[in-house]
Design an enzyme around this catalytic site. Structure first.
Site, PDB file in Angstrom:
ATOM      1  N   CYS A  54     -13.554   6.307 -61.547  1.00  0.00           N
ATOM      2  CA  CYS A  54     -13.133   7.708 -61.382  1.00  0.00           C
ATOM      3  C   CYS A  54     -12.256   8.110 -62.561  1.00  0.00           C
ATOM      4  O   CYS A  54     -12.117   9.284 -62.866  1.00  0.00           O
ATOM      5  CB  CYS A  54     -12.385   7.871 -60.071  1.00  0.00           C
ATOM      6  SG  CYS A  54     -11.031   6.712 -59.912  1.00  0.00           S
ATOM      7  N   GLU A  73      -8.462  10.083 -52.363  1.00  0.00           N
ATOM      8  CA  GLU A  73      -8.607   9.778 -53.794  1.00  0.00           C
ATOM      9  C   GLU A  73     -10.073  10.029 -54.113  1.00  0.00           C
ATOM     10  O   GLU A  73     -10.929   9.221 -53.749  1.00  0.00           O
ATOM     11  CB  GLU A  73      -8.236   8.313 -54.081  1.00  0.00           C
ATOM     12  CG  GLU A  73      -6.787   7.966 -53.861  1.00  0.00           C
ATOM     13  CD  GLU A  73      -5.859   8.569 -54.900  1.00  0.00           C
ATOM     14  OE1 GLU A  73      -6.339   9.024 -55.963  1.00  0.00           O
ATOM     15  OE2 GLU A  73      -4.647   8.606 -54.645  1.00  0.00           O
TER      16      GLU A  73
HETATM   17  P1  NAD Z   1     -18.964   7.595 -51.639  1.00  0.00           P
HETATM   18  O1  NAD Z   1     -18.138   8.792 -51.339  1.00  0.00           O
HETATM   19  O2  NAD Z   1     -20.427   7.713 -51.559  1.00  0.00           O
HETATM   20  O3  NAD Z   1     -18.573   6.416 -50.635  1.00  0.00           O
HETATM   21  C1  NAD Z   1     -17.247   5.980 -50.474  1.00  0.00           C
HETATM   22  C2  NAD Z   1     -17.091   5.360 -49.100  1.00  0.00           C
HETATM   23  O4  NAD Z   1     -17.359   6.349 -48.115  1.00  0.00           O
HETATM   24  C3  NAD Z   1     -18.060   4.212 -48.831  1.00  0.00           C
HETATM   25  O5  NAD Z   1     -17.394   3.248 -48.060  1.00  0.00           O
HETATM   26  C4  NAD Z   1     -19.148   4.878 -48.023  1.00  0.00           C
HETATM   27  O6  NAD Z   1     -19.839   3.981 -47.183  1.00  0.00           O
HETATM   28  C5  NAD Z   1     -18.336   5.867 -47.220  1.00  0.00           C
HETATM   29  N1  NAD Z   1     -19.114   7.020 -46.734  1.00  0.00           N
HETATM   30  C6  NAD Z   1     -20.256   7.540 -47.235  1.00  0.00           C
HETATM   31  N2  NAD Z   1     -20.642   8.601 -46.500  1.00  0.00           N
HETATM   32  C7  NAD Z   1     -19.723   8.759 -45.526  1.00  0.00           C
HETATM   33  C8  NAD Z   1     -19.553   9.685 -44.467  1.00  0.00           C
HETATM   34  N3  NAD Z   1     -20.411  10.672 -44.247  1.00  0.00           N
HETATM   35  N4  NAD Z   1     -18.464   9.557 -43.672  1.00  0.00           N
HETATM   36  C9  NAD Z   1     -17.587   8.576 -43.887  1.00  0.00           C
HETATM   37  N5  NAD Z   1     -17.685   7.660 -44.868  1.00  0.00           N
HETATM   38  C10 NAD Z   1     -18.744   7.754 -45.677  1.00  0.00           C
HETATM   39  O7  NAD Z   1     -18.460   7.072 -53.050  1.00  0.00           O
HETATM   40  P2  NAD Z   1     -18.982   5.819 -53.892  1.00  0.00           P
HETATM   41  O8  NAD Z   1     -20.312   6.187 -54.454  1.00  0.00           O
HETATM   42  O9  NAD Z   1     -18.852   4.568 -53.109  1.00  0.00           O
HETATM   43  O10 NAD Z   1     -17.872   5.750 -55.037  1.00  0.00           O
HETATM   44  C11 NAD Z   1     -17.925   6.553 -56.147  1.00  0.00           C
HETATM   45  C12 NAD Z   1     -17.006   7.756 -55.992  1.00  0.00           C
HETATM   46  O11 NAD Z   1     -15.690   7.325 -55.698  1.00  0.00           O
HETATM   47  C13 NAD Z   1     -16.883   8.534 -57.291  1.00  0.00           C
HETATM   48  O12 NAD Z   1     -16.930   9.920 -57.042  1.00  0.00           O
HETATM   49  C14 NAD Z   1     -15.502   8.148 -57.805  1.00  0.00           C
HETATM   50  O13 NAD Z   1     -14.908   9.087 -58.665  1.00  0.00           O
HETATM   51  C15 NAD Z   1     -14.758   7.970 -56.541  1.00  0.00           C
HETATM   52  N6  NAD Z   1     -13.570   7.134 -56.770  1.00  0.00           N
HETATM   53  C16 NAD Z   1     -12.350   7.739 -56.781  1.00  0.00           C
HETATM   54  C17 NAD Z   1     -11.217   6.985 -57.030  1.00  0.00           C
HETATM   55  C18 NAD Z   1      -9.858   7.635 -57.038  1.00  0.00           C
HETATM   56  O14 NAD Z   1      -8.893   6.910 -56.922  1.00  0.00           O
HETATM   57  N7  NAD Z   1      -9.749   8.937 -57.125  1.00  0.00           N
HETATM   58  C19 NAD Z   1     -11.320   5.614 -57.262  1.00  0.00           C
HETATM   59  C20 NAD Z   1     -12.585   5.028 -57.249  1.00  0.00           C
HETATM   60  C21 NAD Z   1     -13.712   5.811 -56.997  1.00  0.00           C
END
Ligand code: NAD
Length: 483
Positions: A292, A258
């Protein structure tokens, strides 16, 4: 370490491994910051590689018994968790506000939405269908059953720290999988609260584990290479999603994604402007724009753009901004000063590319606040229409031709959600032409545990919620029976 919420619920800010709250092998901790004040409100245990492996192995050890537990029993665990969180919705909302910064009303809405996934998947746990039929040649019976996919790694973002966790944990447990949850570093307390609710509801040891490795990337890569892990379910940015897909490829781990969005909000010439304005306020400002699903680009027909812009600006100028914990505030803090500064920079770039600030555009001196902002004269193709804003900024693009609005709406690598306001027939025909997994027609909120949530293009793979959500954690098995 423990922290007390004002509602007398004790929150344990530690790792959860094999049914116990543990401080972790290294004893190292990281602070959890309240973005409204900039102050540390808790310290959370850092998971070492050994802690992460222990969590996977605990989940793996209990998998045979949990996956063979009768669906009704699994369902009842989810029902009890639903009841606990429903009774404690205010406490859950308070923790969300304290570490995420959002307005209390948004947090309460999230708590209810998050909790509902336990009820929905308690109902789905006992409704997994199979198939039994005669082969066309008549030589055998074809029996199709479902089997839990196995140990599942669940990785969640900070913007909906409760709902993004429950939307994964509930279907995984309903399917008979065991899980290791890795919440965002900014919001681990909410995740711990949800996991503790499952523990209090009677989840067997090892079924639900929680780890917070720092730094995240290398630890997750190692976990994805553990042979017991068969599923990764991720919600977060498209950028990190791509990394995880690459990591998952080595052991051919099933991946549900997602990812990011860039939602267009189209106002057609025949739209009810008052309804479109009210919808815009919700689609844009829910969660302070850090969603999102947040409307990111407003394409407004030139015949109605003056009226729409005037009304949206007037409404947003009355928005009360301040700490989410004060319930009268409608717009809380962003999750961090860093995230707030990204929003401020996007606005500056938009202005340098020709947009005008009709309202707001201000960062607070203290805390991670950004004022409700309206940008007019935005050109499609500029930086702001191509970027997920994740803040309270309404960027308005005027258009003359509906086909052009559809083209601009689809001109993105994302395809999560779109909003269309207009006369129903025309709005529906536009909705059908938009490349998004979800389209809201004359309404501003789509999320519903009973509906399939997910994106097309680079917004994701798979669906959460609905009857599809549980299938992400099940594998089909075909058994052929000789006649
Ligand atoms: P992010 O991708 O930076 O982080 C998400 C998660 O991934 C966190 O737990 C983070 O610690 C982890 N992470 C970061 N780097 C990683 C790596 N290299 N390997 C594995 N895990 C890693 O996102 P964010 O800033 O926490 O959230 C915002 C983003 O999430 C936005 O782009 C938003 O659109 C998206 N989002 C999508 C949905 C959906 O359902 N499509 C819902 C909510 C948020």
């Amino acid at each position: 370490m423990t922290i007390e919420s004002s509602t007398d619920v004790t929150l344990i800010a530690d790792l959860h491994i094999n049914g116990r709250w543990v401080a972790g092998e290294s004893g190292d901790r990281f602070p959890v910051i309240d973005p409204a004040s900039g102050r540390s409100i808790a310290s959370f245990a850092i998971a070492s590689d050994a802690d992460c492996t222990n969590a996977i192995e605990a989940a793996s050890a209990v998998l045979p018994s949990w996956s063979s537990t009768p669906p009704r029993v699994r369902s009842e665990l989810l029902t009890r968790t639903f009841q606990i969180l429903k009774a404690e919705r205010e406490a859950l909302a308070e923790i969300i506000v304290r570490e995420n910064g959002k307005a209390f009303s948004d947090a309460l809405g999230e708590a209810d939405y998050a909790t509902e996934f336990f009820r929905w998947f308690a109902e789905e746990a006992v409704r997994v269908a199979g198939d039994f039929r005669l082969s066309p040649s008549g030589d055998k019976h074809i029996l199709v059953t479902h089997q839990p996919i196995g140990v599942s790694l669940l990785i969640t973002p900070w913007n909906f720290p409760a709902a993004m966790a429950t939307r994964k944990i509930a279907p995984a447990l309903a399917a008979g999988c065991t899980v290791v949850l890795k919440p965002a570093r900014e919001t681990p307390l909410t995740a711990a609260y949800v996991v503790d609710a499952l523990r209090r509801a009677g989840a067997p040891d090892g079924v639900v584990n929680l780890v917070t490795p720092v730094p995240t990337g290398p630890a997750i890569a190692r976990m994805l290479h553990h042979p017991a892990v068969r599923k990764v379910s991720f919600t977060g940015s498209t950028e990190v999603g791509r990394i995880l897909l690459r990591e998952a490829a080595d052991n051919v781990v099933s991946a549900s994604m997602e990812l990011g969005g860039n939602a267009p909000f189209i106002v057609l010439p025949g739209a009810d402007i008052e309804a479109a304005v009210q919808g815009a306020l919700v689609a844009k400002m829910r969660n302070g724009g850090s969603a999102c699903t947040a409307a990111n680009r407003f394409y407004v027909h030139s015949s109605v753009s003056a009226a729409f812009t005037k009304a949206v600006t007037a409404e947003l100028s009355r928005f009360q901004v301040g700490p989410g914990i004060d319930r009268e505030n409608q717009l809380g803090a962003l999750v961090s000063v860093g995230e707030r500064d990204k929003v401020a920079e996007l606005v500056d770039v938009a202005v340098s590319e020709g947009a005008t600030v009709a309202l707001g555009g201000e960062s607070s001196a203290e805390g991670a606040f950004y004022s409700a902002t309206v940008l007019t004269g935005v050109q499609h193709g500029g930086t702001i229409t191509g970027t997920e804003i994740f803040g309270p900024v309404t960027a308005i693009v005027e258009y003359d031709d509906v086909d052009e609005a559809v083209r601009m709406a689809n001109d993105t690598i994302y395809g999560l959600i779109a909003y269309v306001y207009g006369e129903t027939g025309q709005a529906l025909s536009v909705a059908r032409r938009i490349d998004a997994g979800m389209v809201a027609v004359n309404r501003a909120v789509l999320s519903d545990p009973a509906a399939p949530f997910g994106g097309m293009k680079q917004s994701g793979l798979g669906r959460e919620g609905s009857s599809e959500g549980i299938l992400e954690f099940l594998e089909e098995k075909y058994i052929g029976i000789e006649l």
